[in-house]
Write a protein that holds these residues in place. Structure first.
Motif, PDB file in Angstrom:
ATOM      1  N   SER A 108       2.831 -10.260  -0.667  1.00 37.08           N
ATOM      2  CA  SER A 108       3.417  -9.672  -2.141  1.00 37.08           C
ATOM      3  C   SER A 108       4.249  -8.831  -1.610  1.00 37.08           C
TER       4      SER A 108
ATOM      5  N   ASP B  76       2.770  -6.605  -3.838  1.00 31.73           N
ATOM      6  CA  ASP B  76       1.504  -5.217  -4.099  1.00 31.73           C
ATOM      7  C   ASP B  76       0.823  -5.082  -2.781  1.00 31.73           C
ATOM      8  N   LYS B  77       0.703  -3.890  -2.857  1.00 31.53           N
ATOM      9  CA  LYS B  77       0.082  -3.178  -1.801  1.00 31.53           C
ATOM     10  C   LYS B  77      -1.296  -3.650  -1.480  1.00 31.53           C
ATOM     11  N   ARG B  78      -2.167  -3.575  -3.001  1.00 28.55           N
ATOM     12  CA  ARG B  78      -3.334  -3.706  -3.057  1.00 28.55           C
ATOM     13  C   ARG B  78      -3.537  -5.422  -2.159  1.00 28.55           C
ATOM     14  N   TRP B  79      -2.385  -6.441  -2.777  1.00 26.48           N
ATOM     15  CA  TRP B  79      -2.901  -8.031  -2.311  1.00 26.48           C
ATOM     16  C   TRP B  79      -3.082  -7.516  -1.104  1.00 26.48           C
ATOM     17  N   CYS B  80      -2.066  -6.861  -0.191  1.00 20.42           N
ATOM     18  CA  CYS B  80      -1.946  -7.293   0.786  1.00 20.42           C
ATOM     19  C   CYS B  80      -2.891  -6.364   2.086  1.00 20.42           C
ATOM     20  N   ASP B  81      -3.429  -5.183   0.980  1.00 18.60           N
ATOM     21  CA  ASP B  81      -4.564  -4.615   2.062  1.00 18.60           C
ATOM     22  C   ASP B  81      -5.899  -5.851   2.234  1.00 18.60           C
ATOM     23  N   THR B  82      -6.090  -5.949   0.361  1.00 19.29           N
ATOM     24  CA  THR B  82      -7.201  -7.247   0.640  1.00 19.29           C
ATOM     25  C   THR B  82      -6.986  -8.564   1.924  1.00 19.29           C
ATOM     26  N   PHE B  83      -5.908  -9.370   1.939  1.00 17.33           N
ATOM     27  CA  PHE B  83      -5.475 -10.276   3.140  1.00 17.33           C
ATOM     28  C   PHE B  83      -5.823  -9.616   4.280  1.00 17.33           C
TER      29      PHE B  83
ATOM     30  N   TYR C 148       3.844 -12.926   7.024  1.00 15.84           N
ATOM     31  CA  TYR C 148       3.232 -12.738   5.751  1.00 15.84           C
ATOM     32  C   TYR C 148       5.080 -13.881   5.604  1.00 15.84           C
TER      33      TYR C 148
END
Length: 125
Positions: free
Chosen positions: A13, A15-22, A40
Protein backbone atom coordinates in the motif's frame (compact mmCIF):
# COMPACT_ATOMS: atom_id res chain seq x y z
CA UNK A 1 24.20 -21.70 6.18
CA UNK A 2 20.64 -22.50 5.15
CA UNK A 3 20.28 -20.85 1.75
CA UNK A 4 16.47 -21.18 1.68
CA UNK A 5 14.70 -17.87 2.20
CA UNK A 6 11.15 -17.40 3.45
CA UNK A 7 9.42 -14.36 1.97
CA UNK A 8 6.30 -13.05 3.68
CA UNK A 9 4.46 -11.43 0.81
CA UNK A 10 1.78 -8.80 1.30
CA UNK A 11 -0.12 -6.82 -1.29
CA UNK A 12 1.41 -3.48 -0.36
CA UNK A 13 0.00 0.00 0.00
CA UNK A 14 1.13 3.56 -0.52
CA UNK A 15 -0.23 4.25 3.01
CA UNK A 16 2.64 3.93 5.49
CA UNK A 17 0.18 3.08 8.30
CA UNK A 18 -0.89 -0.02 6.36
CA UNK A 19 2.73 -1.06 5.89
CA UNK A 20 3.45 -0.46 9.59
CA UNK A 21 0.56 -2.75 10.55
CA UNK A 22 1.79 -5.47 8.22
CA UNK A 23 5.36 -5.19 9.50
CA UNK A 24 4.13 -5.48 13.10
CA UNK A 25 2.24 -8.65 12.16
CA UNK A 26 5.32 -10.03 10.39
CA UNK A 27 7.77 -9.26 13.22
CA UNK A 28 7.27 -12.43 15.32
CA UNK A 29 7.98 -14.55 12.24
CA UNK A 30 10.95 -12.43 11.17
CA UNK A 31 12.43 -12.78 14.66
CA UNK A 32 11.77 -16.54 14.98
CA UNK A 33 12.55 -17.76 11.46
CA UNK A 34 16.08 -17.22 10.23
CA UNK A 35 16.40 -16.14 6.60
CA UNK A 36 12.88 -14.71 6.54
CA UNK A 37 12.09 -11.39 4.90
CA UNK A 38 9.07 -9.29 4.07
CA UNK A 39 8.17 -8.14 0.57
CA UNK A 40 5.33 -6.33 -1.12
CA UNK A 41 3.67 -7.25 -4.38
CA UNK A 42 3.19 -3.59 -5.33
CA UNK A 43 2.91 -0.02 -4.01
CA UNK A 44 5.58 -0.43 -1.29
CA UNK A 45 9.20 -1.44 -0.75
CA UNK A 46 10.90 -3.83 -0.61
CA UNK A 47 9.43 -5.45 -3.70
CA UNK A 48 9.38 -9.22 -4.22
CA UNK A 49 11.89 -8.73 -7.02
CA UNK A 50 14.30 -6.78 -4.77
CA UNK A 51 14.13 -9.36 -1.97
CA UNK A 52 14.80 -12.26 -4.36
CA UNK A 53 17.64 -10.41 -6.10
CA UNK A 54 19.21 -9.52 -2.73
CA UNK A 55 18.92 -13.14 -1.61
CA UNK A 56 20.53 -14.44 -4.79
CA UNK A 57 23.36 -11.90 -4.38
CA UNK A 58 23.89 -13.30 -0.85
CA UNK A 59 23.99 -16.89 -2.11
CA UNK A 60 20.37 -18.02 -1.68
CA UNK A 61 19.01 -20.19 -4.45
CA UNK A 62 15.74 -21.40 -2.94
CA UNK A 63 12.86 -19.22 -1.82
CA UNK A 64 9.44 -19.96 -0.38
CA UNK A 65 6.87 -17.20 -0.77
CA UNK A 66 4.19 -17.21 1.94
CA UNK A 67 1.35 -14.93 0.82
CA UNK A 68 -0.22 -13.01 3.68
CA UNK A 69 -3.50 -12.94 1.78
CA UNK A 70 -6.81 -14.29 3.07
CA UNK A 71 -7.73 -16.00 -0.20
CA UNK A 72 -6.31 -16.71 -3.65
CA UNK A 73 -7.77 -14.07 -5.95
CA UNK A 74 -6.43 -12.81 -9.25
CA UNK A 75 -3.14 -11.66 -7.73
CA UNK A 76 -2.25 -15.11 -6.39
CA UNK A 77 -3.64 -17.01 -9.37
CA UNK A 78 -2.04 -14.90 -12.11
CA UNK A 79 0.07 -11.91 -11.07
CA UNK A 80 2.32 -13.46 -8.42
CA UNK A 81 2.97 -16.70 -10.38
CA UNK A 82 3.94 -14.59 -13.41
CA UNK A 83 6.29 -12.50 -11.23
CA UNK A 84 7.81 -15.68 -9.80
CA UNK A 85 8.30 -17.24 -13.24
CA UNK A 86 10.06 -14.09 -14.48
CA UNK A 87 12.28 -13.99 -11.37
CA UNK A 88 13.19 -17.67 -11.73
CA UNK A 89 14.20 -17.05 -15.35
CA UNK A 90 16.21 -13.90 -14.60
CA UNK A 91 17.96 -15.15 -11.44
CA UNK A 92 18.12 -18.94 -11.78
CA UNK A 93 16.55 -19.27 -8.34
CA UNK A 94 13.87 -21.80 -7.41
CA UNK A 95 10.83 -20.05 -5.93
CA UNK A 96 7.92 -21.97 -4.36
CA UNK A 97 4.58 -20.26 -3.84
CA UNK A 98 2.73 -21.45 -0.72
CA UNK A 99 -1.05 -21.24 -0.37
CA UNK A 100 -2.37 -18.01 1.15
CA UNK A 101 -2.44 -18.00 4.95
CA UNK A 102 -6.22 -17.61 4.85
CA UNK A 103 -6.48 -21.24 3.68
CA UNK A 104 -4.76 -22.47 6.84
CA UNK A 105 -7.21 -23.49 9.59
CA UNK A 106 -4.86 -22.01 12.21
CA UNK A 107 -5.78 -18.54 10.98
CA UNK A 108 -9.46 -19.29 11.56
CA UNK A 109 -8.62 -20.30 15.14
CA UNK A 110 -6.61 -17.10 15.63
CA UNK A 111 -9.55 -15.00 14.40
CA UNK A 112 -11.84 -16.85 16.83
CA UNK A 113 -9.39 -16.10 19.66
CA UNK A 114 -9.27 -12.40 18.75
CA UNK A 115 -13.08 -12.20 18.61
CA UNK A 116 -13.45 -14.06 21.93
CA UNK A 117 -10.90 -11.74 23.57
CA UNK A 118 -12.76 -8.71 22.21
CA UNK A 119 -16.07 -10.03 23.54
CA UNK A 120 -14.49 -10.70 26.95
CA UNK A 121 -13.10 -7.15 27.06
CA UNK A 122 -16.48 -5.69 26.09
CA UNK A 123 -18.35 -7.63 28.79
CA UNK A 124 -15.74 -6.73 31.39
CA UNK A 125 -16.38 -2.99 31.05
Amino acid sequence: MNSNRIILLAHGSSDKRWCDTFETLANPTLEAVSNSRIAYMELAEPSLEAVVQDGVAEGAREFTVVPLFLAAGRHLRKDVPAMIEALEQSTGASIRLSPPIGENPLLGQAIKDVVTLQLDQNTGQ
